[in-house]
Design an enzyme around this catalytic site. Structure first.
Site, PDB file in Angstrom:
ATOM      1  CG  ASP A 199       4.611  -4.895  -4.490  1.00 40.62           C
ATOM      2  OD1 ASP A 199       4.669  -3.831  -5.318  1.00 40.62           O
ATOM      3  OD2 ASP A 199       5.681  -5.470  -4.493  1.00 40.62           O
ATOM      4  CG  ASP A 226       5.180   0.019  -7.055  1.00 45.51           C
ATOM      5  OD1 ASP A 226       5.569   0.465  -6.028  1.00 45.51           O
ATOM      6  OD2 ASP A 226       5.918  -0.798  -7.570  1.00 45.51           O
ATOM      7  CD  GLU A 227       5.976  -1.359  -1.794  1.00 48.41           C
ATOM      8  OE1 GLU A 227       6.017  -2.584  -1.067  1.00 48.41           O
ATOM      9  OE2 GLU A 227       7.247  -1.131  -2.243  1.00 48.41           O
TER      10      GLU A 227
END
Length: 364
Positions: free
Chosen positions: A11, A106-107
Protein backbone atom coordinates in the site's frame (compact mmCIF):
# COMPACT_ATOMS: atom_id res chain seq x y z
CA UNK A 1 -2.02 -30.65 4.26
CA UNK A 2 -2.48 -27.69 1.87
CA UNK A 3 0.53 -25.50 1.10
CA UNK A 4 0.63 -22.42 3.34
CA UNK A 5 0.26 -19.37 1.14
CA UNK A 6 2.57 -16.36 1.24
CA UNK A 7 0.65 -13.17 0.55
CA UNK A 8 2.03 -9.62 0.43
CA UNK A 9 -0.13 -6.51 0.47
CA UNK A 10 1.62 -3.36 -0.73
CA UNK A 11 0.00 0.00 0.00
CA UNK A 12 1.61 3.24 -1.14
CA UNK A 13 1.86 5.90 1.57
CA UNK A 14 -0.49 8.87 1.01
CA UNK A 15 -0.01 8.18 -2.70
CA UNK A 16 -1.63 11.20 -4.40
CA UNK A 17 -0.23 13.69 -1.90
CA UNK A 18 3.20 12.01 -1.94
CA UNK A 19 3.36 12.32 -5.75
CA UNK A 20 2.56 16.02 -5.44
CA UNK A 21 5.31 16.46 -2.82
CA UNK A 22 7.71 14.51 -5.04
CA UNK A 23 7.02 16.69 -8.07
CA UNK A 24 6.96 19.93 -6.05
CA UNK A 25 9.76 19.83 -3.47
CA UNK A 26 8.46 23.04 -1.85
CA UNK A 27 5.46 21.03 -0.59
CA UNK A 28 7.55 18.49 1.32
CA UNK A 29 6.91 18.59 5.03
CA UNK A 30 3.79 20.70 4.55
CA UNK A 31 0.12 19.68 4.96
CA UNK A 32 -1.05 18.90 1.41
CA UNK A 33 -4.66 18.23 0.44
CA UNK A 34 -5.47 16.77 -2.97
CA UNK A 35 -9.05 17.58 -3.92
CA UNK A 36 -11.48 20.40 -4.50
CA UNK A 37 -10.82 23.94 -3.33
CA UNK A 38 -12.48 24.91 -0.02
CA UNK A 39 -14.75 27.38 -1.77
CA UNK A 40 -15.74 24.85 -4.45
CA UNK A 41 -17.74 22.55 -2.13
CA UNK A 42 -15.44 19.75 -3.19
CA UNK A 43 -14.08 16.95 -1.03
CA UNK A 44 -10.66 15.68 0.04
CA UNK A 45 -9.47 12.97 -2.35
CA UNK A 46 -6.24 12.38 -0.41
CA UNK A 47 -3.96 14.19 2.01
CA UNK A 48 -0.40 14.04 3.29
CA UNK A 49 0.49 12.70 6.71
CA UNK A 50 1.23 16.27 7.79
CA UNK A 51 -2.41 17.11 7.05
CA UNK A 52 -3.72 14.00 8.78
CA UNK A 53 -2.29 15.23 12.07
CA UNK A 54 -5.00 17.91 11.99
CA UNK A 55 -7.76 15.28 11.73
CA UNK A 56 -8.16 15.61 7.96
CA UNK A 57 -9.31 12.47 6.15
CA UNK A 58 -10.32 11.49 2.61
CA UNK A 59 -13.94 12.19 1.62
CA UNK A 60 -14.09 15.08 4.12
CA UNK A 61 -15.62 18.29 2.70
CA UNK A 62 -12.79 20.60 1.61
CA UNK A 63 -14.34 23.48 3.52
CA UNK A 64 -14.11 21.57 6.79
CA UNK A 65 -10.54 20.49 6.01
CA UNK A 66 -9.60 24.13 5.52
CA UNK A 67 -11.12 25.07 8.86
CA UNK A 68 -9.13 22.31 10.57
CA UNK A 69 -5.90 23.35 8.88
CA UNK A 70 -6.02 26.85 7.32
CA UNK A 71 -2.34 26.61 6.30
CA UNK A 72 -2.90 23.48 4.19
CA UNK A 73 -1.99 23.61 0.52
CA UNK A 74 -4.87 22.49 -1.74
CA UNK A 75 -3.83 20.80 -4.98
CA UNK A 76 -6.05 19.75 -7.87
CA UNK A 77 -5.86 15.98 -8.57
CA UNK A 78 -3.73 14.90 -11.55
CA UNK A 79 -5.03 11.43 -12.31
CA UNK A 80 -2.92 11.04 -15.44
CA UNK A 81 0.23 11.52 -13.37
CA UNK A 82 -0.93 9.16 -10.62
CA UNK A 83 -1.78 6.46 -13.14
CA UNK A 84 1.62 6.87 -14.79
CA UNK A 85 3.34 6.26 -11.44
CA UNK A 86 0.96 3.39 -10.69
CA UNK A 87 1.85 1.62 -13.95
CA UNK A 88 5.53 1.84 -13.05
CA UNK A 89 4.88 0.31 -9.62
CA UNK A 90 2.58 -2.45 -10.91
CA UNK A 91 5.18 -3.38 -13.55
CA UNK A 92 7.71 -3.80 -10.75
CA UNK A 93 5.32 -6.15 -8.89
CA UNK A 94 5.12 -8.44 -11.92
CA UNK A 95 8.87 -9.05 -11.68
CA UNK A 96 8.13 -10.96 -8.48
CA UNK A 97 4.96 -12.87 -9.40
CA UNK A 98 2.27 -13.14 -12.04
CA UNK A 99 -0.34 -13.28 -9.27
CA UNK A 100 -0.84 -9.54 -8.76
CA UNK A 101 -4.29 -8.26 -7.83
CA UNK A 102 -4.53 -4.45 -7.96
CA UNK A 103 -7.15 -3.03 -5.61
CA UNK A 104 -6.67 0.55 -6.83
CA UNK A 105 -3.90 2.66 -8.35
CA UNK A 106 -1.95 2.59 -5.09
CA UNK A 107 -2.32 -0.89 -3.58
CA UNK A 108 -2.19 -4.53 -4.60
CA UNK A 109 -2.00 -8.10 -3.32
CA UNK A 110 0.85 -10.34 -4.45
CA UNK A 111 0.83 -14.12 -4.02
CA UNK A 112 4.52 -15.06 -3.82
CA UNK A 113 4.03 -18.65 -2.64
CA UNK A 114 5.75 -19.68 -5.86
CA UNK A 115 7.83 -16.98 -7.51
CA UNK A 116 10.27 -16.74 -10.41
CA UNK A 117 13.08 -15.67 -8.07
CA UNK A 118 12.83 -18.85 -6.05
CA UNK A 119 12.86 -16.75 -2.88
CA UNK A 120 11.39 -18.73 0.05
CA UNK A 121 10.96 -15.70 2.34
CA UNK A 122 7.96 -13.46 1.64
CA UNK A 123 9.29 -11.04 4.26
CA UNK A 124 12.57 -10.57 2.38
CA UNK A 125 10.64 -10.13 -0.87
CA UNK A 126 8.40 -7.47 0.68
CA UNK A 127 11.43 -5.58 2.00
CA UNK A 128 13.09 -5.77 -1.40
CA UNK A 129 9.95 -4.58 -3.21
CA UNK A 130 9.68 -1.58 -0.89
CA UNK A 131 13.33 -0.65 -1.52
CA UNK A 132 12.90 -0.94 -5.28
CA UNK A 133 9.76 1.20 -5.25
CA UNK A 134 11.61 3.95 -3.38
CA UNK A 135 14.64 3.71 -5.68
CA UNK A 136 12.53 3.75 -8.85
CA UNK A 137 9.96 6.38 -7.87
CA UNK A 138 11.17 8.25 -4.81
CA UNK A 139 8.00 7.19 -2.97
CA UNK A 140 7.56 5.03 0.12
CA UNK A 141 5.24 2.07 0.53
CA UNK A 142 4.07 0.00 3.47
CA UNK A 143 3.82 -3.78 3.26
CA UNK A 144 1.97 -6.50 5.12
CA UNK A 145 2.93 -10.17 4.93
CA UNK A 146 0.79 -13.10 6.04
CA UNK A 147 -0.80 -16.35 4.91
CA UNK A 148 -4.05 -14.78 3.59
CA UNK A 149 -5.35 -11.55 2.09
CA UNK A 150 -7.27 -10.33 5.12
CA UNK A 151 -4.30 -10.50 7.46
CA UNK A 152 -1.83 -9.15 4.88
CA UNK A 153 -4.01 -6.08 4.31
CA UNK A 154 -4.39 -5.43 8.04
CA UNK A 155 -0.62 -5.82 8.46
CA UNK A 156 0.22 -3.27 5.74
CA UNK A 157 -1.63 -0.56 7.63
CA UNK A 158 -0.23 -1.45 11.03
CA UNK A 159 3.02 0.56 10.88
CA UNK A 160 2.26 3.21 8.28
CA UNK A 161 3.97 5.08 6.79
CA UNK A 162 7.02 3.25 5.40
CA UNK A 163 6.44 0.14 7.49
CA UNK A 164 6.68 -3.62 7.15
CA UNK A 165 4.58 -5.91 9.37
CA UNK A 166 4.49 -9.71 9.33
CA UNK A 167 1.67 -11.77 10.85
CA UNK A 168 2.82 -15.38 11.04
CA UNK A 169 0.27 -18.21 11.51
CA UNK A 170 1.25 -18.62 15.18
CA UNK A 171 0.66 -14.89 15.79
CA UNK A 172 -2.66 -14.52 13.99
CA UNK A 173 -5.08 -15.49 16.77
CA UNK A 174 -3.46 -13.24 19.35
CA UNK A 175 -3.28 -10.37 16.87
CA UNK A 176 -6.96 -10.69 15.92
CA UNK A 177 -8.14 -11.05 19.52
CA UNK A 178 -7.18 -7.44 20.34
CA UNK A 179 -7.97 -5.98 16.90
CA UNK A 180 -10.79 -3.38 17.01
CA UNK A 181 -13.81 -4.69 15.13
CA UNK A 182 -13.81 -1.69 12.81
CA UNK A 183 -10.48 -2.92 11.39
CA UNK A 184 -12.00 -6.20 10.20
CA UNK A 185 -12.53 -6.61 6.46
CA UNK A 186 -16.09 -5.77 5.45
CA UNK A 187 -16.94 -3.90 8.66
CA UNK A 188 -17.91 -0.36 7.73
CA UNK A 189 -19.20 2.34 10.06
CA UNK A 190 -22.80 1.08 10.03
CA UNK A 191 -21.84 -2.55 10.66
CA UNK A 192 -19.35 -1.45 13.31
CA UNK A 193 -22.18 0.32 15.13
CA UNK A 194 -24.33 -2.81 14.94
CA UNK A 195 -21.42 -4.90 16.22
CA UNK A 196 -20.98 -2.56 19.18
CA UNK A 197 -24.68 -2.80 19.99
CA UNK A 198 -24.20 -6.55 20.42
CA UNK A 199 -21.13 -6.12 22.62
CA UNK A 200 -18.64 -6.92 19.85
CA UNK A 201 -15.71 -4.52 20.09
CA UNK A 202 -12.72 -6.73 19.27
CA UNK A 203 -11.89 -9.99 17.56
CA UNK A 204 -12.05 -11.74 20.92
CA UNK A 205 -15.67 -10.59 21.32
CA UNK A 206 -16.47 -11.93 17.86
CA UNK A 207 -15.13 -15.36 18.84
CA UNK A 208 -17.88 -15.73 21.43
CA UNK A 209 -20.54 -16.02 18.71
CA UNK A 210 -21.31 -19.13 16.67
CA UNK A 211 -21.55 -19.07 12.90
CA UNK A 212 -25.33 -19.47 13.19
CA UNK A 213 -25.63 -16.55 15.61
CA UNK A 214 -23.56 -14.24 13.40
CA UNK A 215 -25.56 -15.26 10.34
CA UNK A 216 -28.79 -14.51 12.20
CA UNK A 217 -27.46 -11.08 13.16
CA UNK A 218 -25.73 -10.03 9.93
CA UNK A 219 -27.04 -12.31 7.17
CA UNK A 220 -24.72 -14.43 5.04
CA UNK A 221 -21.78 -12.09 5.67
CA UNK A 222 -21.97 -13.28 9.28
CA UNK A 223 -20.32 -16.53 8.22
CA UNK A 224 -17.51 -14.50 6.70
CA UNK A 225 -17.02 -12.63 10.00
CA UNK A 226 -16.94 -15.99 11.81
CA UNK A 227 -14.04 -17.12 9.62
CA UNK A 228 -12.23 -13.78 9.84
CA UNK A 229 -12.14 -13.93 13.64
CA UNK A 230 -10.36 -17.27 13.32
CA UNK A 231 -7.88 -16.03 10.73
CA UNK A 232 -9.54 -17.98 7.92
CA UNK A 233 -9.63 -16.36 4.47
CA UNK A 234 -9.43 -18.62 1.43
CA UNK A 235 -9.95 -15.90 -1.20
CA UNK A 236 -7.34 -16.27 -3.95
CA UNK A 237 -5.19 -13.45 -5.29
CA UNK A 238 -6.96 -12.85 -8.62
CA UNK A 239 -4.89 -11.10 -11.32
CA UNK A 240 -8.06 -10.14 -13.23
CA UNK A 241 -10.48 -8.00 -11.25
CA UNK A 242 -14.00 -7.99 -12.65
CA UNK A 243 -15.60 -4.57 -12.84
CA UNK A 244 -18.87 -4.65 -10.90
CA UNK A 245 -20.43 -1.32 -11.85
CA UNK A 246 -20.10 1.79 -13.99
CA UNK A 247 -21.29 5.14 -12.69
CA UNK A 248 -20.90 8.89 -12.57
CA UNK A 249 -21.64 11.45 -9.89
CA UNK A 250 -21.11 15.14 -9.31
CA UNK A 251 -20.92 17.38 -6.24
CA UNK A 252 -22.88 20.49 -7.20
CA UNK A 253 -21.32 23.96 -6.95
CA UNK A 254 -24.41 25.07 -4.99
CA UNK A 255 -27.30 23.22 -3.38
CA UNK A 256 -30.17 22.64 -5.80
CA UNK A 257 -33.87 22.56 -4.94
CA UNK A 258 -35.40 23.13 -8.38
CA UNK A 259 -36.56 19.75 -9.74
CA UNK A 260 -36.01 20.78 -13.36
CA UNK A 261 -32.37 21.57 -12.60
CA UNK A 262 -32.00 18.23 -10.83
CA UNK A 263 -33.40 16.49 -13.91
CA UNK A 264 -31.02 18.36 -16.22
CA UNK A 265 -28.00 17.41 -14.11
CA UNK A 266 -29.08 13.76 -13.99
CA UNK A 267 -29.47 13.78 -17.78
CA UNK A 268 -25.80 14.83 -18.01
CA UNK A 269 -24.75 12.03 -15.64
CA UNK A 270 -26.74 9.50 -17.65
CA UNK A 271 -24.92 10.56 -20.82
CA UNK A 272 -21.56 10.04 -19.09
CA UNK A 273 -22.56 6.58 -17.88
CA UNK A 274 -23.90 5.64 -21.31
CA UNK A 275 -20.60 6.68 -22.88
CA UNK A 276 -18.67 4.50 -20.40
CA UNK A 277 -20.97 1.53 -20.98
CA UNK A 278 -20.41 1.81 -24.72
CA UNK A 279 -16.63 2.10 -24.22
CA UNK A 280 -16.64 -1.12 -22.16
CA UNK A 281 -19.12 -2.81 -24.52
CA UNK A 282 -21.40 -3.70 -21.64
CA UNK A 283 -24.61 -2.82 -19.85
CA UNK A 284 -26.18 -3.87 -16.60
CA UNK A 285 -29.41 -5.07 -15.03
CA UNK A 286 -29.51 -2.67 -12.06
CA UNK A 287 -29.83 1.10 -12.18
CA UNK A 288 -29.12 3.12 -9.01
CA UNK A 289 -29.82 6.79 -8.34
CA UNK A 290 -27.70 8.38 -5.60
CA UNK A 291 -28.63 11.62 -3.87
CA UNK A 292 -26.84 13.47 -1.09
CA UNK A 293 -28.91 16.19 0.55
CA UNK A 294 -27.49 19.44 1.91
CA UNK A 295 -27.24 17.95 5.42
CA UNK A 296 -25.00 15.17 3.98
CA UNK A 297 -27.69 12.51 4.33
CA UNK A 298 -27.15 10.10 1.42
CA UNK A 299 -29.83 7.86 -0.09
CA UNK A 300 -30.01 5.48 -3.04
CA UNK A 301 -32.93 4.21 -5.08
CA UNK A 302 -32.51 1.21 -7.38
CA UNK A 303 -34.39 -0.93 -9.84
CA UNK A 304 -33.46 -4.16 -11.63
CA UNK A 305 -34.85 -5.33 -14.95
CA UNK A 306 -34.28 -8.38 -17.13
CA UNK A 307 -34.06 -6.11 -20.20
CA UNK A 308 -31.07 -4.30 -18.72
CA UNK A 309 -29.65 -0.82 -19.23
CA UNK A 310 -27.42 -0.44 -22.27
CA UNK A 311 -27.86 3.17 -23.36
CA UNK A 312 -29.14 6.53 -22.17
CA UNK A 313 -32.72 5.85 -23.28
CA UNK A 314 -32.86 2.67 -21.18
CA UNK A 315 -31.81 4.63 -18.10
CA UNK A 316 -34.01 7.65 -18.77
CA UNK A 317 -37.12 5.45 -18.98
CA UNK A 318 -36.63 4.31 -15.36
CA UNK A 319 -34.98 7.36 -13.78
CA UNK A 320 -38.18 9.45 -13.24
CA UNK A 321 -39.68 6.63 -11.16
CA UNK A 322 -36.57 6.44 -9.00
CA UNK A 323 -36.45 10.22 -8.64
CA UNK A 324 -40.11 10.30 -7.55
CA UNK A 325 -39.17 8.05 -4.62
CA UNK A 326 -36.85 10.74 -3.20
CA UNK A 327 -37.31 14.19 -1.68
CA UNK A 328 -35.96 15.89 -4.81
CA UNK A 329 -37.80 19.17 -5.27
CA UNK A 330 -38.49 19.38 -1.53
CA UNK A 331 -34.98 19.16 -0.03
CA UNK A 332 -31.77 20.88 -1.10
CA UNK A 333 -29.40 18.52 -2.93
CA UNK A 334 -25.59 18.75 -3.04
CA UNK A 335 -24.64 15.56 -4.94
CA UNK A 336 -26.24 13.50 -7.70
CA UNK A 337 -25.08 10.22 -9.19
CA UNK A 338 -26.18 7.40 -11.48
CA UNK A 339 -24.72 3.88 -11.51
CA UNK A 340 -25.36 0.74 -13.56
CA UNK A 341 -24.48 -2.54 -11.83
CA UNK A 342 -24.92 -6.30 -12.34
CA UNK A 343 -23.01 -5.80 -15.57
CA UNK A 344 -23.79 -8.01 -18.54
CA UNK A 345 -23.73 -8.02 -22.32
CA UNK A 346 -26.89 -7.67 -24.41
CA UNK A 347 -26.56 -11.35 -25.31
CA UNK A 348 -26.51 -12.30 -21.61
CA UNK A 349 -29.54 -10.12 -20.89
CA UNK A 350 -31.40 -11.66 -23.82
CA UNK A 351 -30.57 -15.15 -22.56
CA UNK A 352 -31.90 -14.25 -19.10
CA UNK A 353 -35.18 -12.96 -20.57
CA UNK A 354 -35.65 -16.16 -22.53
CA UNK A 355 -35.03 -18.29 -19.44
CA UNK A 356 -37.59 -16.28 -17.48
CA UNK A 357 -40.17 -16.60 -20.27
CA UNK A 358 -39.64 -20.36 -20.36
CA UNK A 359 -40.42 -20.80 -16.65
CA UNK A 360 -43.71 -22.65 -16.15
CA UNK A 361 -46.63 -20.73 -14.68
CA UNK A 362 -47.78 -22.01 -11.31
CA UNK A 363 -50.84 -24.17 -11.60
CA UNK A 364 -54.00 -22.95 -9.90
Amino acid sequence: MPLLRKIIHIDMDAFFASVEQLDRPELRGRPVIVGGRPESRGVVAACSYEARRFGIRSAMPSGRAHRLCPQAVFVKPRMTRYKEMSRQIMTLFHQYTDLVEPLSVDEAFLDVTANPLGEPSATRMAARIRREIQTATGLTASAGVSYNKFLAKIASGYQKPDGLTVIAPAQAQGFLAVLPIGKFYGVGRVTEGRMHSHGIHTGADLLRFSREELTALFGKVGGFFYDMARGIDTRPVSPIRIRKSIGAEVTLPADVLDLSKVTTILFEQVQRVAHSLAAHQTGGRTLTLKIRYSDFTTITRSCTTADGFFDADDMLRQLPRLLAATAAGYRQIRLLGVTVANLCTEKEARSLRLRQLSLPFPSG
